[in-house]
Design an enzyme around this catalytic site. Structure first.
Site, short mmCIF file in Angstrom:
data_model
loop_
_atom_site.label_atom_id
_atom_site.label_comp_id
_atom_site.label_asym_id
_atom_site.label_seq_id
_atom_site.Cartn_x
_atom_site.Cartn_y
_atom_site.Cartn_z
N VAL B 17 1.24 -0.99 0.27
CA VAL B 17 -0.25 0.36 -0.33
C VAL B 17 1.05 1.63 -0.72
O VAL B 17 0.28 2.15 -1.28
CB VAL B 17 -0.86 0.30 1.11
CG1 VAL B 17 -1.91 0.88 1.35
CG2 VAL B 17 -1.67 -1.47 1.44
N ARG B 48 12.37 -0.44 6.97
CA ARG B 48 14.15 -0.52 7.99
C ARG B 48 15.01 -0.64 6.87
O ARG B 48 15.79 -0.70 7.88
CB ARG B 48 13.28 -2.43 8.26
CG ARG B 48 13.12 -2.20 9.61
CD ARG B 48 12.13 -3.54 10.58
NE ARG B 48 11.25 -3.86 9.68
CZ ARG B 48 10.14 -4.31 10.03
NH1 ARG B 48 10.55 -5.75 10.77
NH2 ARG B 48 9.09 -4.75 8.85
N ILE B 137 -13.40 0.65 0.27
CA ILE B 137 -14.70 1.00 0.44
C ILE B 137 -14.69 2.46 1.51
O ILE B 137 -14.20 2.40 2.66
CB ILE B 137 -16.04 0.09 0.70
CG1 ILE B 137 -15.44 -1.34 -0.37
CG2 ILE B 137 -17.26 0.06 1.07
CD1 ILE B 137 -15.80 -2.15 0.29
N GLU B 191 -1.72 -15.76 2.00
CA GLU B 191 -0.61 -15.78 2.57
C GLU B 191 -0.83 -17.85 2.71
O GLU B 191 -0.56 -17.96 2.80
CB GLU B 191 -0.23 -15.26 3.48
CG GLU B 191 -0.81 -13.76 3.40
CD GLU B 191 -0.78 -12.10 4.39
OE1 GLU B 191 0.62 -12.24 4.85
OE2 GLU B 191 -1.08 -11.24 4.47
N LYS B 206 -11.62 -5.23 12.64
CA LYS B 206 -12.26 -4.97 11.69
C LYS B 206 -13.30 -4.56 12.69
O LYS B 206 -14.23 -3.87 12.81
CB LYS B 206 -12.17 -5.21 10.65
CG LYS B 206 -10.84 -4.94 9.48
CD LYS B 206 -11.27 -5.60 8.16
CE LYS B 206 -9.53 -5.82 7.70
NZ LYS B 206 -9.99 -6.86 6.17
#
Lengths: 438, 438
Positions: B17, B48, B137, B191, B206
């Site tokens: 992102v 980092r 959204i 993942e 969330k």
């Protein structure tokens, strides 16, 4: 909460929505105060006739016929009278007096929005109008704020509940337009004079507002191409259904790079085919929804009730609390960002896919002749399907040809249809409808 | 635009992102300036390791490993590092320094949100986090602002794309969980270690954020009951499908008036049956959607992409532009309204409908005995359907009983299932699943 500030709220109009707004302001006063940081005191309700019966029982002493005086003494003004005058003058008085204004008046905004926005900017007050488009659905604020760091490329909206109800009835029951309209009127989804809804005028006003906010410019009703649903037949619907589509009245605003007309924004309202898997296809009955495509966010959809007193009152009160929060914080308002004028494009400059139904003679070479005409006019065919209807003795009764094109301009399509009509093997052109979402 | 103000933007983190946010800040600088009223100057990117390869090519001189110094010199700070520390300390430093903060860090907000919100309020700066829930959204801003004059009664959210993809695969192809997970991993939707997604932890964070905003209170992860999708079988899905349902992992927050536990808010995440006509049922693949029920607005749904670098960057930038507009106007920020503490309820206090699948003996009186147990435990049956499977010689192979209950408490349901298991005519309890949207 003893030192909480008091803000005077003037309500103009007490119809379906206004009466619910007044009720909530009174019944939920404590919750609204906690959320606003100020008490929202309903100081009066301006109406034409105090004795008109209302949906909701409200204290008689709140009513007045003197809107002008009420407005001059208010911190916040809610305009729900509808129509152009005196709504326009009262909003201008409020704004020049430093009051924030909340309105649901789409006709006024679509006709004279720019004047109102400029006056509000000049006075440093907020003018908000979430209730003007898609009733209860929070759509204007997400466009203005949440998507302020993105670029919207297209908006497709089901923004008129009456026409969606009628089209949904036709799709579900196979009814003709006139019967579905009568049913909508019987159930209260359509008015006695349904012109503004079925001819697409209501949707067109909302399209102008959506397009203005989405593309940071100012469009009026005159910039919107408008086609209603009165010519949609049961056979259009059936034929679309068989091909996997549903017909919706869409308000469309999209960015177009057109080699002939320059780039700009096409704003239009017309009956449109959507694939049944498209999120908008599932919007049933009188519900509304707005589907947005943005460069970064991708596809978004906002769904909910597009009309009704209580749902629309929710949108009005959201605007009111937000405006009150701003007043409490002391910051001036900024209702929208307009970064320049973008050219609205004529409908001829827009491109869509088309669905064309043809009643053809069952002769060898028919398909090839039709395909040739499409090619000649630069309209590329995506799907072509022929269905032969036979009688009980297996003789051919009729042949039906269904064509879905790739994106083509209105002009190229019109020329194609004209040329196809001239073919001796064509009995009739049964449908010409636009397709989105493919 | 010569007198336009300059605002320094510090970016912490440059993953999926973050890299897109940096790209857009650079590429769209002019449009963002026009919308913000200030130039948003990317002053640095704290990472980092400067030499880590990135998705996007960005000027090397922007990178630094000294996040602390970068933050101290910024007007706006974007935190996209994830994890608790050093993200938490850096946000606190930014806020105390008077910078507005935009973050997408749901884990941090769900664990320690209240501390951050209070510090931001104290400093009079905005802390916004639209990107933390449902990616692109716009959902938090509509809840906070557009619905500020309404009362939300229930929120149902598909807020984890990985699990929605897996459940959708299982529903579409009949695959078992393990196979659908492997497919999701192959396509990059899950993942290598999928625990946080499939066990519901991501959705639970969330849910805590959604519940806090929707009910004007502060919930943490500890208040959320959480059940993942690892136990959902292909046969659960098939059986739900046959009965007209689809299984979704829902984040639920709802107001409950419970005679035993007092009234309060139930916040939970679990696999849930939804009728196929419910708007959330149509949310396919890795898409997200949040369905809201409010007293006045009625039913609303917000749909879009819940993850991905570019879509999530859209939400980050919307928050950034809104924060910049506030800074330009000079007003302090007010990120949310918390009007008091509302009791979070234990999952036992929540009531839902249930779907129960039973493998039963084909004997007279079985249905009556089962119905009796339900009645004894105060669980009312809405639908009961028996299917008899016969082999080729018409002998009964097995009998399947499907029950959908009216709303019942977790406790009553658990007692019912225990009692049913004890019946000698029950071969096995094949499914116990919650149902919403009926």
């Amino acid at each position: 909460m003893s030192e909480v500030r008091n803000l005077k709220v003037a309500l103009l109009g007490c119809g379906n929505v206004g009466a619910q707004v007044a009720r909530i302001l009174i019944d939920d006063a404590d919750a609204l105060a906690a959320r606003s940081g100020a008490r929202l005191e309903l100081s009066g309700i301006a109406v034409r006739n105090i004795d008109t019966p209302r949906d909701v029982e409200l204290p008689r002493e709140l009513f007045t016929t003197d809107a002008e005086t009420l407005v001059k003494d208010a911190d916040l003004v809610i305009e729900l009278m509808g129509g152009i005058e005196p709504a326009r003058s009262l909003i201008l008085t409020a704004v020049r007096n430093g009051a924030c204004v909340v309105t649901g008046n789409k006709a006024l905004l679509a006709q004279d929005g720019p004047t109102l926005y400029e006056e509000a900017d000049k006075a440093g007050v907020q003018l908000s109008y979430e209730a003007a488009v898609a009733g209860a659905i929070p759509i204007l604020r997400p466009i203005r704020d949440s998507l302020s760091g993105d670029r919207i490329t297209r908006v497709l909206g089901i923004v008129n509940g009456t026409t969606n109800f009628i089209l949904d009835q036709m799709d579900t029951t196979g009814a003709q337009f006139a019967d579905a309209l009568a049913e909508a009127q019987r159930l209260g989804y359509a008015e006695a004079d349904p012109t503004a809804d079925v001819e697409g005028h209501d949707a067109a006003a909302k399209a102008a507002i959506l397009a203005s906010l989405s593309f940071h410019t100012r469009f009026s009703l005159d910039d919107v191409y408008c086609e209603g649903i009165t010519k949609v037949t049961a056979s259009d619907i059936a034929s679309a259904k068989e091909a996997g589509f549903v017909i919706k009245l869409l308000a469309i605003a999209e960015k177009i790079e057109s080699p002939d007309n320059g780039s700009g924004i096409s704003v239009r309202v017309h009956p449109t085919l959507l694939p049944r898997e498209h999120p908008l296809a599932a919007v049933r009955g009188a519900f509304n929804a707005v589907f947005i495509e943005a460069e970064n966010a991708g596809e978004l959809m906002f769904y909910g009730q597009g009309a009704g007193g209580t749902p629309t009152a929710s949108a009005v009160l959201g605007d009111l609390v937000s405006a009150a929060r701003r007043l409490v914080l002391g910051g001036p308002g900024r209702t929208e960002t307009t970064t320049g004028y973008v050219q609205p494009l004529p409908v001829e400059a827009s491109t869509t896919s088309y669905y064309i139904g043809l009643d053809v003679a069952d002769q060898p070479g028919v398909l090839a002749r039709i395909a040739h005409i499409f090619a000649e006019n630069g309209v590329s065919i995506e799907i072509m399907r022929q269905t032969i209807h036979r009688d009980s003795s297996s003789a051919v009764e009729s042949a039906e040809l269904k064509i879905v094109t790739h994106r083509a301009s209105e002009a190229a399509l019109a020329a194609t249809v004209e040329a196809v009509k001239g073919l001796d093997v064509i009995n009739s052109v049964t449908s010409v409808l636009r397709v989105e979402g493919v």
